[in-house]
Write a protein that holds these residues in place. Structure first.
Motif, PDB file in Angstrom:
ATOM      1  N   VAL A  81       0.842  -1.206   0.000  1.00 56.87           N
ATOM      2  CA  VAL A  81       0.000   0.000   0.000  1.00 56.87           C
ATOM      3  C   VAL A  81       0.873   1.251   0.000  1.00 56.87           C
ATOM      4  N   SER A  82       1.969   1.218   0.744  1.00 56.70           N
ATOM      5  CA  SER A  82       2.861   2.382   0.805  1.00 56.70           C
ATOM      6  C   SER A  82       3.506   2.644  -0.547  1.00 56.70           C
ATOM      7  N   VAL A  83       3.978   1.578  -1.212  1.00 59.54           N
ATOM      8  CA  VAL A  83       4.585   1.733  -2.537  1.00 59.54           C
ATOM      9  C   VAL A  83       3.564   2.277  -3.522  1.00 59.54           C
ATOM     10  N   TYR A  84       2.327   1.737  -3.464  1.00 59.05           N
ATOM     11  CA  TYR A  84       1.272   2.226  -4.360  1.00 59.05           C
ATOM     12  C   TYR A  84       0.972   3.697  -4.104  1.00 59.05           C
ATOM     13  N   ALA A  85       0.915   4.071  -2.817  1.00 60.32           N
ATOM     14  CA  ALA A  85       0.620   5.464  -2.470  1.00 60.32           C
ATOM     15  C   ALA A  85       1.695   6.406  -3.003  1.00 60.32           C
ATOM     16  N   VAL A  86       2.960   5.975  -2.880  1.00 55.75           N
ATOM     17  CA  VAL A  86       4.060   6.801  -3.388  1.00 55.75           C
ATOM     18  C   VAL A  86       3.976   6.916  -4.909  1.00 55.75           C
ATOM     19  N   GLY A  87       3.725   5.775  -5.588  1.00 57.10           N
ATOM     20  CA  GLY A  87       3.697   5.786  -7.046  1.00 57.10           C
ATOM     21  C   GLY A  87       2.503   6.497  -7.633  1.00 57.10           C
ATOM     22  N   SER A  88       1.395   6.567  -6.897  1.00 58.54           N
ATOM     23  CA  SER A  88       0.167   7.166  -7.437  1.00 58.54           C
ATOM     24  C   SER A  88      -0.148   8.521  -6.823  1.00 58.54           C
ATOM     25  N   SER A  89       0.807   9.100  -6.119  1.00 57.24           N
ATOM     26  CA  SER A  89       0.528  10.359  -5.416  1.00 57.24           C
ATOM     27  C   SER A  89       0.123  11.481  -6.375  1.00 57.24           C
ATOM     28  N   ASP A  90       0.629  11.450  -7.634  1.00 54.75           N
ATOM     29  CA  ASP A  90       0.278  12.489  -8.601  1.00 54.75           C
ATOM     30  C   ASP A  90      -0.687  11.967  -9.656  1.00 54.75           C
ATOM     31  N   LYS A  91      -1.357  10.854  -9.377  1.00 56.16           N
ATOM     32  CA  LYS A  91      -2.212  10.226 -10.387  1.00 56.16           C
ATOM     33  C   LYS A  91      -3.613   9.994  -9.849  1.00 56.16           C
ATOM     34  N   THR A  92      -4.075  10.880  -9.013  1.00 59.53           N
ATOM     35  CA  THR A  92      -5.385  10.705  -8.390  1.00 59.53           C
ATOM     36  C   THR A  92      -6.445  11.633  -8.952  1.00 59.53           C
ATOM     37  N   ARG A  93      -6.073  12.469  -9.928  1.00 60.23           N
ATOM     38  CA  ARG A  93      -7.046  13.404 -10.500  1.00 60.23           C
ATOM     39  C   ARG A  93      -6.801  13.565 -11.991  1.00 60.23           C
ATOM     40  N   GLU A  94      -7.810  14.103 -12.677  1.00 57.78           N
ATOM     41  CA  GLU A  94      -7.703  14.310 -14.111  1.00 57.78           C
ATOM     42  C   GLU A  94      -6.702  15.424 -14.407  1.00 57.78           C
ATOM     43  N   LEU A  95      -5.830  15.187 -15.359  1.00 56.54           N
ATOM     44  CA  LEU A  95      -4.802  16.150 -15.746  1.00 56.54           C
ATOM     45  C   LEU A  95      -4.716  16.213 -17.263  1.00 56.54           C
ATOM     46  N   ALA A  96      -4.088  17.271 -17.757  1.00 56.87           N
ATOM     47  CA  ALA A  96      -3.892  17.416 -19.200  1.00 56.87           C
ATOM     48  C   ALA A  96      -2.492  17.951 -19.473  1.00 56.87           C
ATOM     49  N   HIS A  97      -1.939  17.539 -20.590  1.00 51.38           N
ATOM     50  CA  HIS A  97      -0.676  18.086 -21.092  1.00 51.38           C
ATOM     51  C   HIS A  97      -0.962  18.624 -22.483  1.00 51.38           C
ATOM     52  N   THR A  98      -0.803  19.927 -22.678  1.00 51.79           N
ATOM     53  CA  THR A  98      -1.243  20.590 -23.900  1.00 51.79           C
ATOM     54  C   THR A  98      -0.107  21.344 -24.563  1.00 51.79           C
TER      55      THR A  98
END
Length: 786
Positions: free
Chosen positions: A414-431
C-alpha cells in the motif's frame, strides 16, 4: 391415457410451431420492420469526391425518411493504425416525412473505405436510441486524399481557369472545378480542403453573408483567394473590398501585354483592344507586372492567407488559351500550389500527429523516486527478516510470523502504491499550442492535448463552440494502445468529446482546431542592414504573453535574444556567442542541445517537427519564442481540467528595407520560392532539398520597396554534383541560359536587368538522378532611386 393420446399431446405444440413458421414465411419481409422508419441515404465526400490529407473536409449526407423521425446521425471512423480505436462524429437531425434533408459534417482527411468507416442512424440518440438500418444507399464513404491543388472557381463561365490543367504535365497537380454558389458552406473550416478559390466576373453579392464571411475567414486562416473579371471586377470584389489588394476605379483597353508575355515565356498576340480594370493599390499591397502603368497582378497578405488580383477576365480570349498562361499563373501562385512529388503531407503524419509522442512527456506525471523506492525496499527487507525475527525470538512469539509477515507485506505494498500514485489521483492534461502569428495582430492556433484518466470509465469533455476535434488511441499504464471509442458532437454552444471505456491511468489524445484566427498580438520588428550587410535593430513583444528564449532566424543565422516580457524590447545581439550559423544544420539541436538531464526535450522536438512539416529551409526567416500560459482550456463536469501547457510562438519575418542610396543585401535575406516541380519525388527540408530525376523552377523575389537600379546579382551555391545542372531565365531573350560557373558563385554585373521579370529572378535546377542539394542563395547590389 392411451399411448396414442399421449403421443398427440406431445406432438401438438410442435405442430403449432410448424404452422406459425409456415405463416411467417408468407408475410412480406417489409412487415418485419413495420415499426422502423425506412431511411434512404446518399453521400458526397469533399469537393467532387476529392479530399485533402490533414484538412477538414465536408461530408454531405442527404437523408430521406418515409415518416417523421428524429435522431443522431453517426459517422464512425476507425483509426488507420489498426489499434481498434474509433472516432465517431455525431449530429442530431430531424427528418420530415418524404422530404430530403441535407446534413454536412466535417471529417478529417484520411483514406476512407468500406472497411474503416460506417454511417449509422439512431432514433432518439446514439447513447439510448435504437439503431435504424438504411433502407437504400451505402452506409459508408470512399475517398483517398488528393495530393495536388484543389482550385474551386466561381464564375459565369464554368471553363474559367481550365488552362491550369496544363500544369499537370509540369510537376504540379491541379484539379480545377466549378463551384456552385449553393455549395459554398457557411463554415470556414469546411473550406479547409481547398487551396485556391477563384472568383471571376461573378456577382459575389449573391452569396449570403455567412458564405462571404466563411470565405474571408478561410483566407485569414491560410487560403488563397483570386479576384478577377476585367470589366466585371467591381461586381466580383465588392463584398471583399476590406481584404482586396486594390480598389477598382474603372477600365481601360490595351493592345499588348508585353510584361505578361515575358512572364509566360511564350508569344502573346492580342486580336484587338483588350479590356483590363484600372485600380489603385492599397497600402502594403505588392504589385507585379504592369500594362500601360496599370498593375496586371497584385497581392495582399490577409492573416495567414493571401488575396490575389488579376486585371483581366480570366476566361477572355485570346489570353485564356494562350500557351504561356499556365506558366504565368504558376509564377503568380508560387508557394501556393502543392507540388506533385512533394513528400510533405501525402500519407505522412501531419505536424500535430507527429507531436503525439511529445505529449507523453507529461510534466505533472513523474516516475517515483528510485532512491525512495530503494530505501522502502531496504526497510521492508530489514523489518521482515532480521528485525522481526529478533523481536519475535526475544518475545518467544515466533509463530506470530505467520500473520505478521503478510500484514507487513500488505502495508509495504500500500505504501509503494501510495508513493507511485501520489500524482495520479485526479484528471490532468498536457497541452501543446502552436501559435502562428501573422504579424498583424492575429494568429492561427493549433493544439495537441493528452488527457490523463485516474480511473477507468467514461469521460465527457467540453470545448468552446465551433471547435473541431480529432482523437487518437488512448495509451494505458503499460504503454500499450487500448481499444475504445470516442464521440464528438458539435453543438450550438459547445463541442463535446465523450471518451468511453477508458482504462485507469491512460492517456487520451485529442487535436483541437477552431475557426479563423485569434487576437494574440504580434512581435514588432525594426530590422536594418548596414552598409556591410550586418543586421541591426530591435524586437518588441506586443503579444499577449511574456515570451522566453526568443530567437530571430534570418539570413541563415539564429540570433538568441533571450526572454522578452510583454511590452518589452530587445536589441539584435552582436556578440558572436549569441549568434548561431546553421545553414544545412539542425537548428533545433543547436538551440536546445542534448544533455544528460534533458530539460528541453519538448522544445527541441516541437521545433524540429515544425520545421520538417512546414518545409522550412535555411533561408527562411522567422522569429520564435515560448510560453507556458494557459491558452487552451477544456472542462470536465463544468470544471476546468488542470493542464501543463507549452506554447510555441512563431511569426514570419518580413524585412522593411527602408532603402536609400547604396543597396547591399547579403546572402540569405532574399529566399527562393518554388514555382514548379517536375520530378517523381520532391521535398524541402531544413537540411536541404531532396529531388528525384526531373526539374525544379524557382524564383528569387527582389526588393519590393521603392525603385532599385541593380548593378550586381550574385547567386551562391551553383556548384552541384555531376547529376545536377542549373539554368537562369533571360527575360529579355525569353530563353534559358546555362549557369556554367564552377566556383560555386555565379555573378551577373553586365546588364542584370535582363534577368529580372516581375521583380523576380527565375532559375531552373535539373537532376539526372535522385539527388539532394542546398537551395541557392542570392546577394544583390545596386542603388535606390526615386
Amino acid at each position: 391415457m392411451s399411448f396414442y393420446t399421449k403421443k398427440t399431446w406431445i406432438l401438438l405444440p410442435l405442430m403449432v410451431l410448424l404452422i406459425m413458421a409456415t405463416l411467417s414465411l408468407s408475410i412480406p419481409a417489409g412487415k418485419v420492420y413495420a415499426d422502423s422508419a425506412k431511411i434512404g441515404i446518399q453521400s458526397e465526400m469533399g469537393y467532387q469526391g476529392k479530399i485533402k490529407h490533414d484538412k477538414w473536409n465536408p461530408l454531405k449526407l442527404t437523408l430521406t425518411s418515409d415518416r417523421d423521425i428524429s435522431g443522431d446521425i453517426v459517422v464512425k471512423i476507425q483509426s488507420n493504425y489498426g489499434n481498434g480505436y474509433h472516432t465517431s462524429y455525431v449530429q442530431q437531425v430531424d427528418l420530415p416525412k418524404d422530404t430530403p434533408k441535407e446534413v454536412i459534417i466535417g471529417i478529417p482527411g484520411t483514406v476512407l473505405n468500406k472497411d474503416n468507416n460506417q454511417i449509422l442512424f439512431y432514433e432518439g440518440s446514439f447513447s439510448k436510441g435504437k439503431q435504424t438500418p438504411f433502407a437504400t444507399g451505402k452506409d459508408y464513404v470512399q475517398a483517398s486524399p488528393y495530393q495536388g491543388a484543389l482550385m474551386g472557381v466561381l464564375s459565369d463561365d464554368p471553363d474559367t481557369m481550365n488552362f491550369m490543367n496544363v500544369l499537370n504535365g509540369k510537376g504540379n497537380s491541379v484539379n480545377v472545378f466549378p463551384l456552385k454558389p449553393t455549395s459554398i458552406p457557411a463554415d470556414a473550416m469546411l473550406l479547409n480542403g481547398l487551396d485556391v478559390i477563384v472568383i471571376n466576373n461573378f456577382s459575389s453579392d449573391t452569396l449570403s453573408e455567412p458564405q462571404r464571411k466563411a470565405i474571408t475567414d478561410w483566407v485569414n486562416g491560410g487560403g488563397t483567394l483570386i479576384l478577377a473579371g476585367g470589366a466585371g471586377y467591381a461586381k466580383t470584389a465588392a463584398p471583399f473590398a476590406d481584404i482586396a489588394p486594390v480598389v477598382a476605379n474603372g477600365t481601360m483597353t490595351v493592345n499588348a501585354l508585353p510584361e505578361l508575355e515575358k512572364l509566360g515565356g511564350k508569344p502573346l498576340k492580342l486580336d484587338g483592344p483588350f479590356t483590363i480594370s484600372t485600380v489603385t493599390a492599397v497600402e502594403d499591397a505588392q504589385t507585379g507586372i504592369k500594362a500601360d502603368g496599370q498593375p496586371v497582378f497584385a497581392s495582399h497578405v490577409y492573416g495567414q492567407g493571401s488575396v490575389q488580383y488579376a486585371a483581366y477576365d480570366l476566361a477572355m480570349e485570346p489570353v485564356s488559351s494562350w500557351a504561356g498562361h499556365p506558366d504565368a499563373w504558376a509564377s503568380v501562385l508560387r508557394n501556393h500550389l502543392p507540388m506533385t512529388g512533394s513528400q510533405n503531407g501525402m500519407y505522412y503524419n501531419s505536424l500535430m500527429d507527429n507531436l503525439s509522442y511529445v505529449l507523453e512527456y507529461f510534466p505533472s506525471l513523474k516516475m517515483p523516486s528510485f532512491t525512495l523506492l530503494l530505501w522502502m525496499l531496504i526497510i521492508y527487507a530489514v523489518i521482515v527478516a532480521p528485525l522481526l525475527y529478533f523481536i519475535l525470538k526475544k518475545a518467544d512469539k515466533r509463530e506470530w510470523a505467520w500473520f505478521l509477515i503478510p500484514i507487513i507485506a500488505v502495508i509495504a505494498s500500500v505504501s509503494v502504491y501510495a508513493v507511485g500514485s501520489s500524482d495520479k489521483t485526479r484528471e490532468l492534461a498536457h497541452t501543446i499550442n502552436l501559435i502562428e502569428l501573422n504579424g498583424q495582430g492575429d494568429a492561427v492556433k493549433s493544439t495537441a492535448s493528452a488527457f490523463f484518466t485516474p480511473r477507468s470509465g467514461n469521460y465527457a469533455l467540453e470545448f468552446p463552440e465551433h471547435t473541431y476535434l480529432k482523437t487518437g488511441g488512448s495509451q494505458n499504464t503499460f504503454g500499450g494502445m487500448r481499444e475504445n471509442n470516442s464521440f464528438v458532437r458539435m453543438g450550438q454552444e459547445s463541442t463535446t468529446l465523450e471518451l468511453r471505456d477508458m482504462s485507469q491511468w491512460s492517456l487520451a489524445k485529442v487535436w483541437i482546431e477552431g475557426q479563423g484566427t485569434e487576437e494574440m498580438g504580434r512581435l514588432s520588428l525594426d530590422l536594418k542592414l548596414d552598409d556591410k550587410g550586418d543586421l541591426n535593430g530591435k524586437i518588441t513583444n506586443d503579444t499577449i504573453n511574456d515570451l522566453t528564449e526568443v530567437a530571430l532566424v534570418v539570413g541563415g543565422k539564429a540570433y538568441k535574444l533571450g526572454d522578452i516580457n510583454k511590452g518589452g524590447t530587445e536589441a539584435i545581439p552582436q556578440d558572436p556567442k549569441q549568434i548561431i550559423k546553421f545553414v544545412g544544420g539542425d537548428l533545433s539541436g543547436m538551440l536546445y542541445p542534448y544533455s544528460q538531464n534533458d530539460t528541453k526535450q519538448r522544445e527541441r522536438d516541437v521545433l524540429s517537427n515544425y520545421g520538417y512539416s512546414r518545409g522550412m529551409v535555411g533561408q527562411d526567416a522567422y522569429i520564435l519564442g515560448w510560453s507556458k500560459d494557459h491558452l487552451t482550456n477544456y472542462t470536465l463536469k463544468g470544471s476546468e481540467v488542470d493542464s501543463d501547457q507549452l506554447n510555441f510562438w512563431v511569426q514570419p519575418v518580413k524585412m522593411e528595407w527602408g532603402l536609400s542610396g547604396k543597396v547591399n543585401i547579403p546572402y540569405g535575406f532574399l529566399s527562393a520560392e518554388i514555382a514548379q516541380v517536375n520530378a517523381p519525388m520532391f521535398g524541402a527540408y531544413p537540411h536541404g532539398v531532396e529531388m528525384g530525376q526531373g526539374s525544379m523552377i524557382a524564383e528569387f523575389p527582389l526588393i519590393s520597396e521603392g525603385n532599385v537600379k541593380y548593378s550586381e546579382l550574385s547567386i551562391k551555391g551553383t556548384k552541384f554534383n555531376n547529376n545536377v545542372t542549373m539554368e537562369i531565365w533571360n527575360a529579355k531573350k525569353s530563353e534559358w541560359e546555362p549557369v556554367t560557373d564552377t566556383n560555386n558563385v555565379f555573378t551577373i554585373n553586365n546588364d542584370p536587368e535582363q534577368y529580372i521579370i516581375g521583380n523576380r529572378i527565375r532559375f531552373m535546377i535539373t537532376a539526372k538522378d535522385q539527388t539532394n542539394f542546398m537551395m541557392p542563395e542570392l546577394s544583390v547590389k545596386g542603388e535606390a532611386t526615386q
